[in-house]
Design a protein around this motif. Structure first.
Motif, short mmCIF file in Angstrom:
data_model
loop_
_atom_site.label_atom_id
_atom_site.label_comp_id
_atom_site.label_asym_id
_atom_site.label_seq_id
_atom_site.Cartn_x
_atom_site.Cartn_y
_atom_site.Cartn_z
N GLU A 113 -3.85 0.36 -3.03
CA GLU A 113 -3.43 -1.16 -2.83
C GLU A 113 -2.81 -1.58 -4.11
OE1 GLU A 113 -4.78 -3.88 -0.49
OE2 GLU A 113 -5.72 -2.41 1.17
N LEU A 114 -1.44 -2.19 -4.12
CA LEU A 114 -0.90 -2.46 -5.34
C LEU A 114 -0.38 -3.98 -5.34
CD1 LEU A 114 1.87 0.46 -5.13
CD2 LEU A 114 -0.25 0.14 -6.70
N SER A 115 -0.29 -4.56 -6.43
CA SER A 115 0.20 -6.13 -6.44
C SER A 115 1.67 -6.31 -6.40
CB SER A 115 -0.65 -6.64 -7.90
OG SER A 115 0.03 -6.08 -8.83
N ASP A 116 2.26 -5.35 -6.69
CA ASP A 116 3.79 -5.28 -6.36
C ASP A 116 4.34 -3.98 -5.96
OD1 ASP A 116 6.49 -4.58 -8.05
OD2 ASP A 116 6.37 -6.79 -7.64
N GLU B 50 1.07 -1.11 0.06
CA GLU B 50 0.10 0.09 0.14
C GLU B 50 0.75 1.24 -0.06
OE1 GLU B 50 -3.75 0.29 2.52
OE2 GLU B 50 -2.03 1.35 3.91
N ARG B 51 0.32 2.15 -0.90
CA ARG B 51 1.09 3.82 -0.69
C ARG B 51 0.01 4.34 -0.39
NH1 ARG B 51 4.86 4.41 -5.87
NH2 ARG B 51 5.25 6.50 -4.83
N HIS C 228 -7.33 1.80 -11.20
CA HIS C 228 -6.87 1.55 -10.00
C HIS C 228 -8.01 2.04 -8.97
CE1 HIS C 228 -2.82 0.76 -11.28
NE2 HIS C 228 -2.83 0.18 -10.07
N GLU D 107 5.03 -1.31 -8.73
CA GLU D 107 3.93 -1.17 -9.65
C GLU D 107 3.71 0.14 -10.10
OE1 GLU D 107 -1.07 -1.90 -10.04
OE2 GLU D 107 0.09 -3.12 -8.62
N PHE E 213 1.50 3.36 -11.62
CA PHE E 213 0.16 3.76 -11.39
C PHE E 213 0.17 5.47 -11.81
CE2 PHE E 213 1.94 3.92 -7.21
CZ PHE E 213 1.43 5.13 -6.70
#
Length: 159
Positions: free
Chosen positions: A117-120, A6-7, A97, A123, A125
């Protein structure tokens, strides 16, 4: 193992509000030792218990389980440390996203943050124009920290 990547960013204007519908959240912490948390949450009319491990950059292990609403309400009232964090959570779609925008109330009134929320961790965006400074690594903006040191108590020169 379940992993949260998460960012988190500050929100600097209301461009996200158009068409956004929010859900009220109340959450408290049964354990918040700096590395691990056990959180109880009421999101709308649902209860959850969430266990999170230590941060590894912007990632951490996360396990979330639905619990009866009445149990969640009782835990919030009787078992949590610190303040109950109150907020309205909005889901905002942008460039493929989903951003979660949290508008805080109560002791944290005035704070608005957005999370993706990211998968990597690497990632790529698109960042909406209403996004401000990134605070992913600033623990002050974590909900567990906000339950013990609410935004309303911060020195305005630090926020």
């Amino acid at each position: 193992m379940a992993t949260e990547i998460e960012r988190k960013f500050l929100v600097h204007h209301d461009g996200w509000r158009e068409g956004a519908v929010g859900v009220p959240y109340r959450q408290g912490y049964l354990l918040a030792d700096g590395d691990r948390t056990i959180r109880v949450r009421v999101a709308g009319d649902r209860g959850y218990l969430t266990i999170k491990g230590p941060m590894q950059g912007i990632s951490r292990s996360e396990y979330e389980y639905p619990i009866p609403l009445s149990d969640a309400e009782e835990m919030l009232s009787n078992l949590c440390q610190g303040f109950v964090v109150e907020k309205q959570r909005y889901r905002v779609e942008h460039a493929g996203h989903c951003w979660e925008v949290d508008e805080f109330h109560g002791q944290n009134q005035g704070l608005i943050v957005a999370e993706i929320e990211l998968s990597d961790p690497d990632e790529v965006f698109a960042i909406p124009d209403w996004i401000g400074d990134e605070v992913s690594r600033d623990r002050r903006y974590g909900n567990a920290h906000l339950s013990f040191a609410p935004y309303s108590t911060w020195d305005s020169s630090l926020s």
